[in-house]
Write a protein that holds these residues in place. Structure first.
Motif, short mmCIF file in Angstrom:
data_model
loop_
_atom_site.label_atom_id
_atom_site.label_comp_id
_atom_site.label_asym_id
_atom_site.label_seq_id
_atom_site.Cartn_x
_atom_site.Cartn_y
_atom_site.Cartn_z
N ALA A 7 33.38 69.65 29.40
CA ALA A 7 32.66 70.02 30.61
C ALA A 7 31.21 69.60 30.44
CB ALA A 7 32.77 71.52 30.85
N GLY A 8 30.59 69.20 31.52
CA GLY A 8 29.22 68.72 31.45
C GLY A 8 29.12 67.28 31.00
N TYR A 9 30.16 66.51 31.25
CA TYR A 9 30.17 65.12 30.78
C TYR A 9 29.12 64.27 31.50
CZ TYR A 9 33.17 64.06 34.83
OH TYR A 9 33.67 63.92 36.10
N LYS A 10 28.77 64.62 32.72
CA LYS A 10 27.75 63.83 33.42
C LYS A 10 26.38 64.07 32.80
CE LYS A 10 30.26 63.51 37.75
NZ LYS A 10 30.28 63.79 39.20
N LEU A 11 26.07 65.30 32.44
CA LEU A 11 24.83 65.59 31.73
C LEU A 11 24.79 64.82 30.42
CD1 LEU A 11 23.04 68.93 31.17
CD2 LEU A 11 23.70 67.58 29.21
N ARG A 12 25.88 64.89 29.65
CA ARG A 12 25.96 64.20 28.36
C ARG A 12 25.74 62.70 28.51
NH1 ARG A 12 31.70 64.01 26.87
NH2 ARG A 12 31.54 62.26 28.26
N ASP A 13 26.38 62.10 29.52
CA ASP A 13 26.28 60.66 29.69
C ASP A 13 24.90 60.22 30.18
OD1 ASP A 13 28.91 60.63 28.87
OD2 ASP A 13 29.74 60.15 30.84
N LEU A 14 24.30 60.98 31.09
CA LEU A 14 22.94 60.64 31.54
C LEU A 14 21.94 60.81 30.41
CD1 LEU A 14 20.89 59.73 33.62
CD2 LEU A 14 20.90 62.06 34.58
N LYS A 15 22.10 61.84 29.60
CA LYS A 15 21.22 62.04 28.45
C LYS A 15 21.28 60.84 27.50
CE LYS A 15 20.42 64.94 24.42
NZ LYS A 15 20.94 66.01 23.58
N ALA A 16 22.48 60.38 27.19
CA ALA A 16 22.64 59.23 26.30
C ALA A 16 21.99 57.98 26.90
CB ALA A 16 24.11 58.98 26.01
N PHE A 17 22.18 57.80 28.21
CA PHE A 17 21.59 56.65 28.88
C PHE A 17 20.06 56.71 28.82
CE2 PHE A 17 19.73 54.92 32.81
CZ PHE A 17 20.03 53.58 32.64
#
Length: 162
Positions: A7-17
């Motif tokens: 859960a929260g994969y969009k947060l995780r992916d934007l953070k990495a970007f």
């Protein structure tokens, strides 16, 4: 596809970007947090699994001592917008999903505190599992990504329904 849904994969992916575009020195001073989580109870059968519910949350990206004389904040903001357009197209299906908000507080003549808040909505996906920790509809389920099959020809859809 990952073997474990998070859960929260969009947060995780934007953070990495963002970490990749601002560079290591600035990324070290970036903190992320998920807050104001809301659950929308709206299940949807997706064939090989269900979207059990949808979670909407506020993702806060905080930069302490952001060196605005070295890295233009407009570039940071443009990267956030570009990532959302490229990677979160479903946000444009929701009239009530706000655009990102930005707050900048000057610390001195070379740095500032920057807060970017983005509202995300994403499904919580489940698959049936006899040993799963979720009891729903009298069966056991676990949180997991599932395969989504796409028809390549209209006849694939018609023949499967017949």
């Amino acid at each position: 596809m990952s073997t474990q849904y998070q859960a929260g994969y969009k947060l995780r992916d934007l953070k990495a970007f963002l970490a990749s575009v601002v560079g290591e020195k600035i990324a070290k001073r970036m903190e992320c947090e998920m807050g104001r989580v809301e659950l929308k109870l709206q299940s949807k059968n997706m064939g090989h699994g269900f979207d059990l519910l949808y979670q909407r949350y506020e993702a806060d990206f905080y930069f302490d001592k952001f060196p605005f004389t070295h890295y233009d904040p407009a570039v940071l903001f443009a990267n956030v917008g570009a990532w959302l357009i490229d990677n979160d197209a479903s946000r444009f299906d929701h009239d009530d999903l706000d655009d990102p908000e930005v707050d900048v507080v000057m610390e001195d003549d070379k740095s500032a505190e920057v807060l970017i808040s983005v509202t995300f909505e994403e499904p919580v996906k489940v698959i049936q599992d006899d040993n799963g920790p979720i009891t729903w509809r009298g069966q056991s389920w676990r949180i997991e990504e599932y395969d989504i099959w796409q028809a390549e020809r209209v006849t694939d859809v018609v023949s499967r329904r017949a």
